[in-house]
Design a protein around this motif. Structure first.
Motif: not given
Length: 135
Positions: A70, A74, A77, A79, A82, A113, A117
């Motif tokens: 994870y 991040l 990028n 996402f 993640s 989170c 995104t």
């Protein structure tokens, strides 16, 4: 790198060899590190920590893999994966019998989170896991 993890998943699910599957996925993580690809490391860590390590390793080892994946995701990028990692982390914690109040306190963080995104699949999966916890 991701092909190693995917083949590891096939070894586990279709061939009934979870240890070989784990080792292949770990090779994928190692290769992504050698290549310097944070994105691939995130993707392979998701498969390793969520789909292979739970069959051969401790829960804490699986969660450590997911946490590292994870953080790397991040930075890269990445996402999409993640968000998937957060879903699998929640499912592992739920399956392990983590206190429901603890899970309910984590869900808003995970959702935030994924909402930031715009990862709707992860949002839906987290919300669908929240429903039985609330009941």
């Amino acid at each position: 790198a991701t092909a190693y993890a995917a083949y590891g998943l096939l070894q586990n699910t279709l061939m009934g060899n979870p240890q070989l599957g784990y080792e292949l996925a770990q090779s994928g993580v190692n290769l992504s590190e050698q290549l310097g690809s944070l994105s691939y490391k995130c993707q392979t860590s998701m498969r390793l920590g969520a789909q292979l390590a739970p069959w051969t390793q401790s829960l804490s080892a699986s969660l450590a893999i997911l946490n590292e994946g994870y953080q790397v995701g991040l930075k890269a990028n990445e996402f999409q994966f993640s968000g998937y990692i957060l879903v699998h982390k929640l499912l592992l914690l739920f399956s392990a019998g983590t206190n429901l109040d603890v899970l309910l306190s984590e869900i808003p963080k995970f959702l935030r989170c994924c909402q930031n995104t715009h990862k709707q699949v992860a949002i839906d999966a987290i919300l669908s896991t929240q429903l039985p916890i609330l009941n």
